[in-house]
Design a protein around this motif. Structure first.
Motif, PDB file in Angstrom:
ATOM      1  N   MET A  56      14.872  14.095  64.195  1.00  0.00           N
ATOM      2  CA  MET A  56      13.799  14.096  65.192  1.00  0.00           C
ATOM      3  C   MET A  56      13.689  15.457  65.875  1.00  0.00           C
ATOM      4  O   MET A  56      12.584  15.917  66.154  1.00  0.00           O
ATOM      5  CB  MET A  56      14.015  12.990  66.217  1.00  0.00           C
ATOM      6  CG  MET A  56      13.749  11.611  65.637  1.00  0.00           C
ATOM      7  SD  MET A  56      13.678  10.326  66.884  1.00  0.00           S
ATOM      8  CE  MET A  56      12.137  10.723  67.680  1.00  0.00           C
ATOM      9  N   CYS A  57      14.816  16.108  66.122  1.00  0.00           N
ATOM     10  CA  CYS A  57      14.798  17.449  66.730  1.00  0.00           C
ATOM     11  C   CYS A  57      14.103  18.448  65.807  1.00  0.00           C
ATOM     12  O   CYS A  57      13.405  19.351  66.284  1.00  0.00           O
ATOM     13  CB  CYS A  57      16.220  17.921  67.044  1.00  0.00           C
ATOM     14  SG  CYS A  57      16.957  17.119  68.481  1.00  0.00           S
ATOM     15  N   ASP A  58      14.288  18.284  64.494  1.00  0.00           N
ATOM     16  CA  ASP A  58      13.626  19.163  63.527  1.00  0.00           C
ATOM     17  C   ASP A  58      12.122  18.937  63.490  1.00  0.00           C
ATOM     18  O   ASP A  58      11.349  19.865  63.270  1.00  0.00           O
ATOM     19  CB  ASP A  58      14.192  18.950  62.120  1.00  0.00           C
ATOM     20  CG  ASP A  58      15.614  19.472  61.967  1.00  0.00           C
ATOM     21  OD1 ASP A  58      16.052  20.282  62.817  1.00  0.00           O
ATOM     22  OD2 ASP A  58      16.290  19.067  60.995  1.00  0.00           O
ATOM     23  N   LYS A  59      11.699  17.698  63.717  1.00  0.00           N
ATOM     24  CA  LYS A  59      10.286  17.341  63.574  1.00  0.00           C
ATOM     25  C   LYS A  59       9.478  17.479  64.869  1.00  0.00           C
ATOM     26  O   LYS A  59       8.325  17.881  64.841  1.00  0.00           O
ATOM     27  CB  LYS A  59      10.165  15.911  63.046  1.00  0.00           C
ATOM     28  CG  LYS A  59       8.729  15.476  62.806  1.00  0.00           C
ATOM     29  CD  LYS A  59       8.659  14.190  62.047  1.00  0.00           C
ATOM     30  CE  LYS A  59       7.248  13.694  61.905  1.00  0.00           C
ATOM     31  NZ  LYS A  59       6.541  14.292  60.788  1.00  0.00           N
ATOM     32  N   TYR A  60      10.087  17.142  65.993  1.00  0.00           N
ATOM     33  CA  TYR A  60       9.346  17.077  67.250  1.00  0.00           C
ATOM     34  C   TYR A  60       9.762  18.175  68.226  1.00  0.00           C
ATOM     35  O   TYR A  60      10.922  18.574  68.266  1.00  0.00           O
ATOM     36  CB  TYR A  60       9.535  15.702  67.913  1.00  0.00           C
ATOM     37  CG  TYR A  60       8.971  14.570  67.086  1.00  0.00           C
ATOM     38  CD1 TYR A  60       7.602  14.370  66.994  1.00  0.00           C
ATOM     39  CD2 TYR A  60       9.813  13.730  66.371  1.00  0.00           C
ATOM     40  CE1 TYR A  60       7.082  13.345  66.224  1.00  0.00           C
ATOM     41  CE2 TYR A  60       9.297  12.695  65.596  1.00  0.00           C
ATOM     42  CZ  TYR A  60       7.928  12.511  65.531  1.00  0.00           C
ATOM     43  OH  TYR A  60       7.428  11.498  64.762  1.00  0.00           O
ATOM     44  N   ASP A  61       8.812  18.610  69.014  1.00  0.00           N
ATOM     45  CA  ASP A  61       9.058  19.620  70.031  1.00  0.00           C
ATOM     46  C   ASP A  61       9.397  18.919  71.352  1.00  0.00           C
ATOM     47  O   ASP A  61       8.537  18.729  72.209  1.00  0.00           O
ATOM     48  CB  ASP A  61       7.814  20.507  70.194  1.00  0.00           C
ATOM     49  CG  ASP A  61       8.035  21.637  71.177  1.00  0.00           C
ATOM     50  OD1 ASP A  61       9.198  22.048  71.369  1.00  0.00           O
ATOM     51  OD2 ASP A  61       7.035  22.110  71.755  1.00  0.00           O
ATOM     52  N   ALA A  62      10.634  18.512  71.456  1.00  0.00           N
ATOM     53  CA  ALA A  62      11.125  17.840  72.663  1.00  0.00           C
ATOM     54  C   ALA A  62      12.590  18.228  72.841  1.00  0.00           C
ATOM     55  O   ALA A  62      13.252  18.620  71.879  1.00  0.00           O
ATOM     56  CB  ALA A  62      10.989  16.329  72.543  1.00  0.00           C
ATOM     57  N   SER A  63      13.074  18.098  74.052  1.00  0.00           N
ATOM     58  CA  SER A  63      14.475  18.450  74.285  1.00  0.00           C
ATOM     59  C   SER A  63      15.387  17.435  73.598  1.00  0.00           C
ATOM     60  O   SER A  63      15.029  16.269  73.415  1.00  0.00           O
ATOM     61  CB  SER A  63      14.777  18.493  75.781  1.00  0.00           C
ATOM     62  OG  SER A  63      14.835  17.188  76.312  1.00  0.00           O
ATOM     63  N   ARG A  64      16.565  17.894  73.232  1.00  0.00           N
ATOM     64  CA  ARG A  64      17.537  17.010  72.577  1.00  0.00           C
ATOM     65  C   ARG A  64      17.862  15.822  73.483  1.00  0.00           C
ATOM     66  O   ARG A  64      18.006  14.703  73.012  1.00  0.00           O
ATOM     67  CB  ARG A  64      18.795  17.783  72.196  1.00  0.00           C
ATOM     68  CG  ARG A  64      19.754  16.937  71.364  1.00  0.00           C
ATOM     69  CD  ARG A  64      20.840  17.781  70.729  1.00  0.00           C
ATOM     70  NE  ARG A  64      21.648  16.983  69.836  1.00  0.00           N
ATOM     71  CZ  ARG A  64      21.426  16.806  68.547  1.00  0.00           C
ATOM     72  NH1 ARG A  64      20.387  17.408  67.980  1.00  0.00           N
ATOM     73  NH2 ARG A  64      22.210  16.051  67.803  1.00  0.00           N
ATOM     74  N   GLY A  65      17.964  16.046  74.779  1.00  0.00           N
ATOM     75  CA  GLY A  65      18.273  14.965  75.717  1.00  0.00           C
ATOM     76  C   GLY A  65      17.227  13.866  75.704  1.00  0.00           C
ATOM     77  O   GLY A  65      17.566  12.676  75.724  1.00  0.00           O
ATOM     78  N   VAL A  66      15.968  14.259  75.679  1.00  0.00           N
ATOM     79  CA  VAL A  66      14.872  13.276  75.637  1.00  0.00           C
ATOM     80  C   VAL A  66      14.924  12.508  74.320  1.00  0.00           C
ATOM     81  O   VAL A  66      14.796  11.281  74.292  1.00  0.00           O
ATOM     82  CB  VAL A  66      13.502  13.966  75.817  1.00  0.00           C
ATOM     83  CG1 VAL A  66      12.350  13.030  75.482  1.00  0.00           C
ATOM     84  CG2 VAL A  66      13.362  14.499  77.233  1.00  0.00           C
ATOM     85  N   ILE A  67      15.139  13.227  73.220  1.00  0.00           N
ATOM     86  CA  ILE A  67      15.208  12.581  71.909  1.00  0.00           C
ATOM     87  C   ILE A  67      16.395  11.628  71.836  1.00  0.00           C
ATOM     88  O   ILE A  67      16.263  10.500  71.363  1.00  0.00           O
ATOM     89  CB  ILE A  67      15.245  13.642  70.790  1.00  0.00           C
ATOM     90  CG1 ILE A  67      13.867  14.301  70.690  1.00  0.00           C
ATOM     91  CG2 ILE A  67      15.677  13.032  69.460  1.00  0.00           C
ATOM     92  CD1 ILE A  67      13.789  15.483  69.759  1.00  0.00           C
ATOM     93  N   GLU A  68      17.558  12.050  72.343  1.00  0.00           N
ATOM     94  CA  GLU A  68      18.729  11.169  72.341  1.00  0.00           C
ATOM     95  C   GLU A  68      18.448   9.879  73.100  1.00  0.00           C
ATOM     96  O   GLU A  68      18.802   8.790  72.640  1.00  0.00           O
ATOM     97  CB  GLU A  68      19.929  11.884  72.963  1.00  0.00           C
ATOM     98  CG  GLU A  68      20.538  12.939  72.075  1.00  0.00           C
ATOM     99  CD  GLU A  68      21.629  13.744  72.763  1.00  0.00           C
ATOM    100  OE1 GLU A  68      21.807  13.632  74.003  1.00  0.00           O
ATOM    101  OE2 GLU A  68      22.314  14.499  72.044  1.00  0.00           O
ATOM    102  N   ALA A  69      17.805   9.987  74.254  1.00  0.00           N
ATOM    103  CA  ALA A  69      17.489   8.798  75.057  1.00  0.00           C
ATOM    104  C   ALA A  69      16.532   7.874  74.303  1.00  0.00           C
ATOM    105  O   ALA A  69      16.713   6.649  74.303  1.00  0.00           O
ATOM    106  CB  ALA A  69      16.895   9.207  76.398  1.00  0.00           C
TER     107      ALA A  69
END
Length: 90
Positions: A56-69
């Motif tokens: 998801m980090c590779d695909k989306y422009d969002a912080s790792r923290g937001v993606i982890e949540a």
């Protein structure tokens, strides 16, 4: 972890539906948003939470923290309907 075989996905237009077939704890259909659909698609093969987060980090422009949540929230929901099969290390 992996999506259980008694859950299938179907796309209608750009919307993914997760359908329980033959699952005693869950029946019916769930509509996934794009984040949940991405996670469910990752779960079609054996994967880990960290691997999903990395993808998801590779695909989306969002912080790792937001993606982890987001990943934790979706996995919790999928586990609550018994949709995920988890490997047990012996």
């Amino acid at each position: 972890m992996k999506l259980k075989d008694d859950f299938i996905t179907q796309y209608v237009d750009d919307t993914q539906f997760l359908v329980a077939v033959g699952n005693e704890k869950s029946n019916g259909m769930l509509r996934s948003n794009k984040t949940a659909a991405f996670i469910v698609d990752c779960l079609k093969e054996e994967t880990s939470e960290n691997e999903i987060i990395d993808k998801m980090c590779d695909k989306y422009d969002a912080s790792r923290g937001v993606i982890e949540a987001d990943v934790k929230e979706i996995l919790t929901k999928l586990k609550s309907i018994n949709a995920i099969e988890e490997k047990v290390d012996v």
